[in-house]
Write a protein that holds these residues in place. Structure first.
Motif, short mmCIF file in Angstrom:
data_model
loop_
_atom_site.label_atom_id
_atom_site.label_comp_id
_atom_site.label_asym_id
_atom_site.label_seq_id
_atom_site.Cartn_x
_atom_site.Cartn_y
_atom_site.Cartn_z
N UNK A 224 0.90 -1.26 0.03
CA UNK A 224 -0.17 -0.10 0.08
C UNK A 224 0.93 1.25 0.07
N UNK A 225 2.00 1.12 0.68
CA UNK A 225 2.85 2.53 0.66
C UNK A 225 4.15 2.22 1.71
N UNK A 226 4.75 3.28 2.25
CA UNK A 226 5.54 3.37 3.15
C UNK A 226 5.21 4.31 4.13
N UNK A 227 5.92 4.19 5.41
CA UNK A 227 5.97 5.14 6.58
C UNK A 227 7.21 5.43 6.86
N UNK A 228 7.55 6.81 7.03
CA UNK A 228 8.97 7.27 7.40
C UNK A 228 8.79 8.26 8.78
N UNK A 229 9.60 7.74 9.78
CA UNK A 229 9.57 8.78 10.86
C UNK A 229 10.89 9.30 11.01
N UNK A 230 11.05 10.54 11.35
CA UNK A 230 12.24 11.53 11.27
C UNK A 230 12.61 11.73 12.69
#
Length: 504
Positions: A224-230
């Motif tokens: 479905x997609x990707x999650x990125x945390x900074x």
């Protein structure tokens, strides 16, 4: 295997049974060995389900201050192994409770955008980040493709999107064959060799120094997609945090997949409903027209129309079919097309138009009813003859008056064996605007009908003088005043139709 001295006995079954009656903390306290010390013998970090509590803390640029070491307990001291088991049990229960609470919050979301924001917030709490973004890009190519940020403004997301796709964490995840696999971890972006110059520039500009990215993909849902945390400083989640956020994102992906299908169905229904309505309003001398329409999330059967008629006349109509979904939209299209034909043949007699429509409804849609209003307008004479079937009365807005038109009470179409009600005639003054609308505008307020009518009247009476010459501005003012939360309120399934006609 743990070598537990015979002098220590931990009744795990009794401990778990006690939790059902007195809670985790009370049960642990009651069944703790007598020799358990009041304080821990070593510092303990946040627990994650299934992960050993001795995993070291995450690496940061500034090492956290270490607490003063407590005196080590003797290996043979009574209670030490029992305390370790209880500590692990408490950690597992605590982590599972946290995961349960976060997944429950996610399960309460009913719309895709709300769920994406919740995934970002929960993931940020689990990995210890402050900002992040989710890139939704389903592998089947059917969309919708969107990017949602946490702690990032639209301009910030725009800057991130200027980084070459292959240089970003989410880009590398999405460009994989199946979109799954290991997370993308960058513990110190600015010191990495070979980092794309544009990526380095954007990271320095936005003030993040590390990132942790996970694919939103499962075997059942696909990619479905990707999650990125900074992270604001060089850092990375420890193994415990990775394990827990991995469990959460697997559940979240399944939930997002279900909401994605619902969103696609809603979009199709809205598109069909919009295509069945007039793409533009006609230009007729002596009158200015404006319309506002919004289909509810389930797809409804409200319509509006403006039809030029012979001898410079104009037919105006709004209506609503009972039900929702694709069948209601289809029924609305059939009724609107039939009403146009009846209006061309006998539009000067609105009662005859609605009588024919009622007969058609009874013969072709016996399980449905509908409300409708048809007005035959002669702009040159500023004369309107209208008839309504179970519909709300029009509202006249002018410099010297704001009032509802007095119409006869009538049942909706399809409710009686033979529908017929007298028509009414009135003449708007030059510069006055006639507002006709569906009941969805009143129902969306959430107030009883008498209060909803009062709110509508007050909104119309408060139209500023500066916009009274623009029917579109009048319609927008009424909508924003009657519905402060706007037409996109998620808790309403009602369609809204508003048609404004200003006579010169």
């Amino acid at each position: 295997m743990l070598d537990i001295p015979s002098s220590v006995s931990v009744d795990v079954e009794a401990l778990l049974a006690a939790q059902n009656h007195m809670g985790v903390c009370d049960a642990i306290e009651q069944y703790a060995p007598v020799g358990k010390p009041d304080t821990m013998t070593a510092p303990h970090f946040p627990k994650v389900a299934g992960i050993d509590s001795t995993v070291p803390p995450p690496a940061h640029t500034v090492a956290p201050a270490s607490p003063e070491p407590a005196p080590p307990s003797s290996p043979g001291a009574p209670g030490a192994p029992g305390a370790l088991i209880q500590d692990r049990l408490a950690g597992w229960v605590s982590d599972l409770t946290t995961l349960h609470e976060l997944t429950e919050r996610l399960a309460r979301t009913a719309f895709l955008d709300d769920a994406l924001h919740e995934v970002l917030r929960a993931g940020a709490a689990l990995v210890g980040a402050r900002r992040g973004l989710v890139v939704l890009e389903p592998a089947d190519g059917l969309g919708p493709d969107t990017t949602v940020g946490l702690g990032l403004a639209r301009a910030d997301l725009g800057h991130i999107e200027t980084v070459p796709r292959g240089a970003t964490s989410y880009g590398r995840i999405l460009d994989r064959t199946d979109g799954t696999g290991e997370p993308e971890v960058h513990a110190d972006l600015l010191s990495e060799d070979g980092l794309d110059p544009r990526h380095r520039e954007v990271a320095a500009r936005l003030g993040y120094a590390a990132s942790f990215a996970l694919p939103l993909a499962t075997d059942a849902a696909g990619r479905l997609g990707a999650a990125v945390w900074l992270y604001d400083e060089p850092a990375e989640p420890v193994e415990r945090q990775r394990h827990l956020v991995g469990l959460y994102t697997r559940y979240a992906t399944e939930h997002l997949a279900r909401l994605l299908e619902l969103e696609r169905a809603r979009t199709k229904s809205r598109t069909i409903a919009e295509e069945l309505l007039p793409p533009r309003l006609p230009r007729v001398a002596g009158v200015q027209l404006a319309a506002r329409h919004r289909t509810g999330p389930r797809g409804g059967g409200d319509w509006y129309d403006a039809l030029p008629l012979p001898e410079g006349a104009l037919g105006l109509t709004v209506g609503s079919v009972t039900g929702s979904g694709a069948s209601a939209v289809a029924a609305m299209g059939r009724l609107r097309a039939s009403l146009r034909a009846y209006a061309v043949m006998e539009g000067e007699d609105p009662v005859a138009v609605l009588s024919d429509l009622e007969l058609l409804l009874r013969l072709t849609e016996p399980a449905r009813s509908a409300t409708a209003l048809f007005a035959y307008c002669e702009p040159a004479l500023r004369k309107i003859v209208l008839a309504g079937a179970g519909h709300s009365p029009p509202l006249v807005i002018g410099e010297r008056r704001t009032e509802f038109v007095e119409t006869s009470l009538s049942a909706p179409l399809g409710m009686l064996a033979c529908w017929e009600a007298p028509s009414v005639e009135f003449s708007p003054e030059p510069g006055e605007t006639v507002l006709i609308y569906t009941d969805g505008l009143l129902h969306r307020t959430g107030d009883p009908m008498d209060r909803a009518f009062a709110r509508l009247h007050a909104a119309a009476a408060g139209v500023p003088r500066t916009i009274r010459n623009d029917p579109g501005a009048i319609a927008d003012h009424v909508l924003h005043t009657v519905l402060p939360d706007g037409l996109d309120a998620a808790d309403s399934d009602e369609d809204v139709v508003l048609l404004a006609a200003r006579f010169e």
